[in-house]
Scaffold this motif. Sequence first.
Motif, PDB file in Angstrom:
ATOM      1  N   THR A 154       0.603  -1.141  -0.637  1.00  0.00           N
ATOM      2  CA  THR A 154       0.619   0.050   0.155  1.00  0.00           C
ATOM      3  C   THR A 154       0.885   1.177   0.014  1.00  0.00           C
ATOM      4  O   THR A 154       2.046   1.320   0.585  1.00  0.00           O
ATOM      5  N   SER A 155       0.421   2.344  -0.645  1.00  0.00           N
ATOM      6  CA  SER A 155       1.517   3.079  -1.141  1.00  0.00           C
ATOM      7  C   SER A 155       2.627   3.139  -1.021  1.00  0.00           C
ATOM      8  O   SER A 155       3.557   3.098  -0.579  1.00  0.00           O
ATOM      9  N   LYS A 197      -4.704   8.190  -1.757  1.00  0.00           N
ATOM     10  CA  LYS A 197      -4.043   8.684  -1.399  1.00  0.00           C
ATOM     11  C   LYS A 197      -3.629   9.054  -0.060  1.00  0.00           C
ATOM     12  O   LYS A 197      -2.432   8.392   0.114  1.00  0.00           O
ATOM     13  N   ARG A 221      -4.511   6.290   1.918  1.00  0.00           N
ATOM     14  CA  ARG A 221      -3.682   4.757   2.658  1.00  0.00           C
ATOM     15  C   ARG A 221      -2.108   4.985   2.760  1.00  0.00           C
ATOM     16  O   ARG A 221      -1.445   4.559   3.190  1.00  0.00           O
ATOM     17  N   THR A 222      -1.695   6.690   2.014  1.00  0.00           N
ATOM     18  CA  THR A 222      -0.343   6.848   2.660  1.00  0.00           C
ATOM     19  C   THR A 222       0.138   6.798   3.996  1.00  0.00           C
ATOM     20  O   THR A 222       0.471   6.548   4.711  1.00  0.00           O
ATOM     21  N   ASN A 236       8.177  12.866  -6.376  1.00  0.00           N
ATOM     22  CA  ASN A 236       7.552  11.090  -6.699  1.00  0.00           C
ATOM     23  C   ASN A 236       8.427  10.438  -7.615  1.00  0.00           C
ATOM     24  O   ASN A 236       8.809   9.509  -7.578  1.00  0.00           O
ATOM     25  N   SER A 284       0.238   5.365 -10.438  1.00  0.00           N
ATOM     26  CA  SER A 284      -0.845   4.796  -8.754  1.00  0.00           C
ATOM     27  C   SER A 284      -1.556   3.573  -9.519  1.00  0.00           C
ATOM     28  O   SER A 284      -2.116   3.156  -8.791  1.00  0.00           O
ATOM     29  N   ASP A 325       3.488  13.199   0.375  1.00  0.00           N
ATOM     30  CA  ASP A 325       1.972  12.868  -0.323  1.00  0.00           C
ATOM     31  C   ASP A 325       1.102  12.454   0.320  1.00  0.00           C
ATOM     32  O   ASP A 325      -0.066  13.390  -0.757  1.00  0.00           O
ATOM     33  N   LEU A 382      -8.766  10.364  -5.848  1.00  0.00           N
ATOM     34  CA  LEU A 382      -7.808   9.769  -5.870  1.00  0.00           C
ATOM     35  C   LEU A 382      -7.163  10.617  -4.823  1.00  0.00           C
ATOM     36  O   LEU A 382      -6.355   9.686  -3.904  1.00  0.00           O
ATOM     37  N   MET A 404      -0.109   1.574  -6.386  1.00  0.00           N
ATOM     38  CA  MET A 404      -1.168   2.247  -4.997  1.00  0.00           C
ATOM     39  C   MET A 404      -1.405   1.704  -4.121  1.00  0.00           C
ATOM     40  O   MET A 404      -1.144   1.316  -2.932  1.00  0.00           O
ATOM     41  N   ALA A 414      -1.720  15.251  -1.309  1.00  0.00           N
ATOM     42  CA  ALA A 414      -3.463  14.652  -1.907  1.00  0.00           C
ATOM     43  C   ALA A 414      -4.335  15.606  -1.013  1.00  0.00           C
ATOM     44  O   ALA A 414      -5.507  15.738  -1.537  1.00  0.00           O
ATOM     45  N   SER A 455      -0.319  10.923 -12.691  1.00  0.00           N
ATOM     46  CA  SER A 455      -0.669   9.552 -11.879  1.00  0.00           C
ATOM     47  C   SER A 455      -0.561   8.609 -12.248  1.00  0.00           C
ATOM     48  O   SER A 455      -1.149   7.986 -12.457  1.00  0.00           O
TER      49      SER A 455
END
Length: 548
Positions: free
Chosen positions: A112-113, A354, A357-358, A421, A260, A135, A350, A263, A139, A257
């Motif tokens: 994840t992330s 993002k 999950r980060t 990124n 992704s 991030d 999104l 992600m 986001a 993106s």
Amino acid sequence: MSKELKVNSTIDVAAQASDIESLNFSEFSKEDIDEANEIFHHENRLSSKLNARLISMIALVAVIGTGLFLSSGGTLHTTGPVGMLISYIFVGTVVAASQICIAEVSCLYPATSSFVAHAEHFVDKSLGFSMGVIDIYSAVIPSELAAVSVIMTYWSDINPALWISIFGVLIVAINCYNVKWYGEVEFAFGMLKILLCIGLILVGLIIDLGGVSGQERLGFHYWKHPGPFAAKYATGSLGKFLGFWKSVNSVVYAFGSIQSISMLAGETAYPRRAIYRAAKRVFYRVFSLYIMMVFILSMIVPYDDPVIAKPSGTASASPWVRAILLAGIRVLPHIINAVVLTSALSAANLGIIKASRTLYALASKRQLPKIFLKVNRHGLPYVGVTFASCFLPLAYLSVSNTSASVFSWFQNISSSAILYNWIVIAANHIALHRSLKAQGFSRKDLPYTFIGGKYAGFYSLFFSVIFLLTGGFPVFIHGYWDFATFFSSYFVIPLGLVLFVFAKLVFKTRYIRPSEVKLKPLFYDVQNRPEPDFVKLKGWRWLTLLWG
């Protein structure tokens, strides 16, 4: 098959390899297996409702958006038709290298992330923390939700705050139930975008070839008059090069993106094969669509058209709408604006995904409070989703004239975060290869590889750094100084350094030497959870290539 890794003292690789090529060692120690369980423990708590079809479309939707439908007019005005086409091809090669980097590392370590987890595993936990916070920041700033209110002004004069409220609630609803629900919504949005792209290509060809009643055939007329390249900031060849390089930095964000694809690896069934297929197909589709559409656009709108030089954020300033109106077609602009609206909604969705999950990824590495690890019965990290959603009301700042300029400074920082990124993704890929060499492995041991992957990290890193350092170069030209442009282009650099040093001091992390990277636990997971091949396409299933 249970998601929990099997604990044995040793394991026979040949017996576990299934379809995957055997590695060049035959035993895993209990320590390797325990570390694999530790690495993937939190990943296994998330839902696995996504599949290759949804992952591919989520990535496609994330890329194809306002950059292609709206901002391409500004790019055309800045550099001219040939300059724009070369810009998209050039940046496309860097994007391809970055896509290879993220895919090869993610297929070995689906997390994840992804690139945040990869930085912590292969380089330094402080780098992962720095990237993760940036991030999250980029986001949660609801720039796309604010853009929705602008897009709606094409049809209505109602107070934009009302549209922010309505679509803000819709975004929260899409993200608060099940990740598959989010995936299916994005799949629907993605199909609309693909159909619009195909439709614009056909309409553009009809306009260019003289298929509209009362309109002459254009051919390559606009390549000759006003010309193939536009000069910017200076005259002559220097001005043409500066215009080209400015457009390059603009095109970077049009591809923003595309990474992704990995992600949501922790929420994907058979993530390795899904990421591998999505990486190939998404890039080919995006690159092909972009080049075709940019090529056709360059033939149907002159770069000196005054309308495309002043983007308004709605379909009224879209170069496609301008071309259609010049041809006397009246209905399509509304359709384009509607799809642009779905693009903004997709990007806002999104952002929630993002950020949440980060937050989950950093919490799993003990760099944020454990509360962000909480998931509901559907495997959704609801605390992270709630936290990210709390920032949506910031979009109301865009309604006030006095606060809108400050809001735009901070939302523009998210643009330079894209290049940050890419730099981290390339660094992760290089670190993976250094650790493979140091520990006696090779690229053949990776579950999936791409042609040219050995050099992709260096190519992507070099140009990503150049793009970041030159992203705001016009502010250094006499007469073009603008603090907002300088701030948005370069603030991410000191921000990243400060966060990196902060993590060094607080978490007392250190650089992970290539010989210290934990590769065997990752290889163990590859062998212990083999993934079946995709079913070969036959008959009507060939149609699934459009979306699968």
